[in-house]
Design a protein around this motif. Structure first.
Motif, PDB file in Angstrom:
ATOM      1  N   LEU A   1       0.789  -0.942   0.132  1.00  0.00           N
ATOM      2  CA  LEU A   1      -0.136  -0.103   0.154  1.00  0.00           C
ATOM      3  C   LEU A   1       0.814   1.374   0.044  1.00  0.00           C
ATOM      4  CD1 LEU A   1      -2.966  -0.454   2.440  1.00  0.00           C
ATOM      5  CD2 LEU A   1      -2.934  -0.694  -0.053  1.00  0.00           C
ATOM      6  N   LEU A   2       0.597   2.327  -0.559  1.00  0.00           N
ATOM      7  CA  LEU A   2       1.312   3.498  -0.925  1.00  0.00           C
ATOM      8  C   LEU A   2       1.216   4.303   0.180  1.00  0.00           C
ATOM      9  CD1 LEU A   2       1.583   3.921  -4.692  1.00  0.00           C
ATOM     10  CD2 LEU A   2       3.234   2.902  -3.133  1.00  0.00           C
ATOM     11  N   SER A   3       1.749   5.305   0.481  1.00  0.00           N
ATOM     12  CA  SER A   3       1.794   6.442   1.582  1.00  0.00           C
ATOM     13  C   SER A   3       0.512   7.056   1.990  1.00  0.00           C
ATOM     14  CB  SER A   3       2.610   7.514   1.316  1.00  0.00           C
ATOM     15  OG  SER A   3       2.367   8.308   0.159  1.00  0.00           O
ATOM     16  N   ALA A   4      -0.166   7.530   0.886  1.00  0.00           N
ATOM     17  CA  ALA A   4      -1.419   8.375   1.552  1.00  0.00           C
ATOM     18  C   ALA A   4      -2.852   7.245   2.030  1.00  0.00           C
ATOM     19  CB  ALA A   4      -1.866   9.158   0.360  1.00  0.00           C
TER      20      ALA A   4
ATOM     21  N   SER B   1      12.155  -0.225  -1.145  1.00  0.00           N
ATOM     22  CA  SER B   1      11.903   0.992  -0.241  1.00  0.00           C
ATOM     23  C   SER B   1      11.696   2.057  -0.864  1.00  0.00           C
ATOM     24  CB  SER B   1      12.972   0.991   0.716  1.00  0.00           C
ATOM     25  OG  SER B   1      12.877   1.829   1.955  1.00  0.00           O
ATOM     26  N   SER B   2      11.669   3.324  -0.147  1.00  0.00           N
ATOM     27  CA  SER B   2      11.285   4.714  -0.741  1.00  0.00           C
ATOM     28  C   SER B   2      11.971   5.681   0.031  1.00  0.00           C
ATOM     29  CB  SER B   2       9.578   4.652  -0.525  1.00  0.00           C
ATOM     30  OG  SER B   2       9.293   5.823  -0.516  1.00  0.00           O
ATOM     31  N   ILE B   3      11.833   6.989  -0.427  1.00  0.00           N
ATOM     32  CA  ILE B   3      12.286   8.068   0.419  1.00  0.00           C
ATOM     33  C   ILE B   3      11.229   8.132   1.372  1.00  0.00           C
ATOM     34  CG2 ILE B   3      13.128   9.263  -1.720  1.00  0.00           C
ATOM     35  CD1 ILE B   3      10.568  11.087  -1.968  1.00  0.00           C
ATOM     36  N   GLY B   4      10.128   7.444   1.225  1.00  0.00           N
ATOM     37  CA  GLY B   4       9.263   7.526   2.494  1.00  0.00           C
ATOM     38  C   GLY B   4       9.708   6.944   3.755  1.00  0.00           C
TER      39      GLY B   4
ATOM     40  N   GLY C   1      -3.202   6.115  -4.463  1.00  0.00           N
ATOM     41  CA  GLY C   1      -2.890   6.145  -3.335  1.00  0.00           C
ATOM     42  C   GLY C   1      -1.592   6.906  -2.777  1.00  0.00           C
ATOM     43  N   GLY C   2      -0.726   7.373  -3.521  1.00  0.00           N
ATOM     44  CA  GLY C   2       0.396   7.855  -3.074  1.00  0.00           C
ATOM     45  C   GLY C   2       0.596   9.418  -3.146  1.00  0.00           C
ATOM     46  N   THR C   3       1.516   9.829  -2.402  1.00  0.00           N
ATOM     47  CA  THR C   3       1.851  11.289  -2.200  1.00  0.00           C
ATOM     48  C   THR C   3       2.422  12.039  -3.318  1.00  0.00           C
ATOM     49  OG1 THR C   3       2.153  10.949   0.252  1.00  0.00           O
ATOM     50  CG2 THR C   3       3.049  12.806  -0.825  1.00  0.00           C
ATOM     51  N   THR C   4       2.978  11.123  -4.126  1.00  0.00           N
ATOM     52  CA  THR C   4       3.903  11.651  -5.672  1.00  0.00           C
ATOM     53  C   THR C   4       2.898  11.546  -6.668  1.00  0.00           C
ATOM     54  OG1 THR C   4       4.812   9.755  -5.899  1.00  0.00           O
ATOM     55  CG2 THR C   4       5.921  11.353  -4.628  1.00  0.00           C
ATOM     56  N   ASP C   5       1.637  11.145  -6.415  1.00  0.00           N
ATOM     57  CA  ASP C   5       0.824  10.758  -7.779  1.00  0.00           C
ATOM     58  C   ASP C   5       0.514  12.036  -8.419  1.00  0.00           C
ATOM     59  OD1 ASP C   5      -1.586   8.306  -6.062  1.00  0.00           O
ATOM     60  OD2 ASP C   5       0.724   8.247  -6.437  1.00  0.00           O
TER      61      ASP C   5
ATOM     62  N   SER D   1       7.453  15.661   5.365  1.00  0.00           N
ATOM     63  CA  SER D   1       8.328  14.957   6.198  1.00  0.00           C
ATOM     64  C   SER D   1       9.503  14.130   5.395  1.00  0.00           C
ATOM     65  CB  SER D   1       7.462  13.964   6.772  1.00  0.00           C
ATOM     66  OG  SER D   1       6.975  12.869   5.978  1.00  0.00           O
ATOM     67  N   TRP D   2       9.336  14.173   4.020  1.00  0.00           N
ATOM     68  CA  TRP D   2      10.419  13.349   3.369  1.00  0.00           C
ATOM     69  C   TRP D   2      11.678  14.422   2.632  1.00  0.00           C
ATOM     70  CZ3 TRP D   2       6.445  10.762  -0.391  1.00  0.00           C
ATOM     71  CH2 TRP D   2       5.898   9.700   0.225  1.00  0.00           C
ATOM     72  N   PRO D   3      12.715  13.907   2.421  1.00  0.00           N
ATOM     73  CA  PRO D   3      13.821  14.674   1.879  1.00  0.00           C
ATOM     74  C   PRO D   3      13.538  15.124   0.732  1.00  0.00           C
ATOM     75  CG  PRO D   3      14.360  12.431   1.853  1.00  0.00           C
ATOM     76  CD  PRO D   3      13.267  12.491   2.699  1.00  0.00           C
TER      77      PRO D   3
HETATM   78  C1  VAH Z   1       3.883   7.200  -2.601  1.00  0.00           C
HETATM   79  N1  VAH Z   1       4.606   6.848  -5.137  1.00  0.00           N
HETATM   80  O1  VAH Z   1       3.435   8.461  -3.099  1.00  0.00           O
HETATM   81  C2  VAH Z   1       4.918   6.472  -3.398  1.00  0.00           C
HETATM   82  C3  VAH Z   1       6.279   6.658  -3.247  1.00  0.00           C
HETATM   83  C4  VAH Z   1       8.257   8.151  -2.762  1.00  0.00           C
HETATM   84  C5  VAH Z   1       6.603   8.085  -2.934  1.00  0.00           C
HETATM   85  O2  VAH Z   1       6.798   5.796  -2.193  1.00  0.00           O
HETATM   86  O3  VAH Z   1       3.665   6.751  -1.651  1.00  0.00           O
END
Ligand code: VAH
Length: 318
Positions: free
Chosen positions: A78-81, A116-119, A181-185, A278-280
């Motif tokens: 599942l993605l971040s949002a 993994s992720s910048i998350g 469901g992602g923040t970068t969508d 909250s991410w870099p």
């Molecule tokens: C998200 N697309 O937005 C993913 C990703 C860095 C963001 O992990 O949750």
């Protein structure tokens, strides 16, 4: 790699990784597995597809045993949002699902790729030139599951000799399968809106800078890392990889060079704005470049050009 299983194959990464691996290793040697999203015809007609809920350990084991899998690209997540809306569900899929994959990999001697992720970073992490090894402390359930995933993969490699490898992906931009469901969508939605309506209302602030990557580079990173000589890898899991550090205003400006009548507005979603902040802003990916030759091919102009070229035939406004 001879027999490959891709979990989450109907998702944004999986739907593009599957055809590339099938072209490289043979259609019948790449088993695509999905659960939530319905697969498209290309996925089901080009090779084996199965429904797989990674939370069910015996089901994971059965698929690996049936097909004689030796490599698992574990993308189901599942993605971040959406993970912030359903944190317990996110833990179940993202962590219990990973444990099931790692346990099967341990008993069946499989290699595992884990994204993994910048998350996986948080507000205490240095936001610019984020080092490979630094404080993480994510404040989202998504980020907590990704840090846990990195640590579990490292543990299974150290204590059980499982060949685990992975990267920390930035926001991924693609035209085949929209993310969910992602923040970068926004970085994908903006292209669809620009071509259909010549306008996009962005849910992040104009100056919210985040690392991003075009999907062809993300696919190359996963395959290059998994094909690299494992004996030469030092970090193995959670390699920082990025291609560009951009804001919504940067992407909108580049689109406008190609679609002069495109306009962008801002309707901020406080939840996703809070996650993004909250991410870099930009990771240092020199360790991946030095250890296994990571090198992205697409910068912002090249990505925008390619996205508009591929999407315009489908979505051009009348
Ligand atoms: C998200 N697309 O937005 C993913 C990703 C860095 C963001 O992990 O949750």
């Amino acid at each position: 790699m001879k027999k490959i299983l891709i979990t989450g194959a109907t998702g944004q990464i999986g739907s593009e990784l599957t055809p590339v691996l099938r072209a490289k290793y043979g259609n019948q040697n790449v088993i695509a597995a999905g659960h939530r999203r319905e697969p498209d015809a290309e996925l089901t007609e080009s090779g084996p597809f199965c429904s797989l809920d990674v939370r069910v350990a015996p089901a994971v084991e059965a698929v690996v045993a049936k097909h004689g899998i030796d490599t698992i690209f574990h993308l189901a997540s599942l993605l971040s949002a959406v993970a912030e809306q359903k944190p317990q569900h996110a833990w179940d899929i993202n962590v219990n699902g990973l444990i099931n994959v790692l346990e099967t990999a341990r008993t069946r001697n499989c290699s595992v790729f884990f994204p993994s992720s910048i998350g996986a970073f948080g507000p205490l992490t240095p936001a610019d030139d984020t080092p490979q090894d630094t404080i993480q402390h994510p404040t989202t359930m998504y980020g907590i599951t990704k840090v846990c995933g990195e640590l579990l993969c490292g543990y299974y490699q150290k204590h059980f000799g499982v060949d685990t490898r992975g990267v920390r992906y930035p926001g991924l931009i693609s035209y085949r399968t929209p993310p969910g469901g992602g923040t970068t969508d926004y970085a994908v939605e903006i292209f669809y809106a620009a071509l259909k309506n010549r306008h996009y209302d962005c849910f992040l602030k104009a100056d919210t800078r985040l690392d991003m990557m075009y999907m062809p580079d993300a696919i190359d990173a996963a395959i290059r890392l998994m094909e690299f000589d494992g004996k030469r890898l030092i970090h193995r899991n959670g390699y920082n990889v990025t291609a560009m550090s951009v804001s919504p205003a940067d992407i909108a400006r580049e689109i406008k060079k190609r679609l002069p009548d495109f306009t962008v507005g801002y309707r901020i979603d406080p939840v996703r704005q809070g996650i993004a902040e909250s991410w870099p802003r930009h990771m240092d990916d020199s360790v991946a470049r030095n250890e296994w030759g990571w090198k992205p091919q697409f910068d912002l102009p090249a990505m925008v050009e390619d996205m508009i070229r591929h999407l315009s035939s489908r979505l051009t406004a009348p």
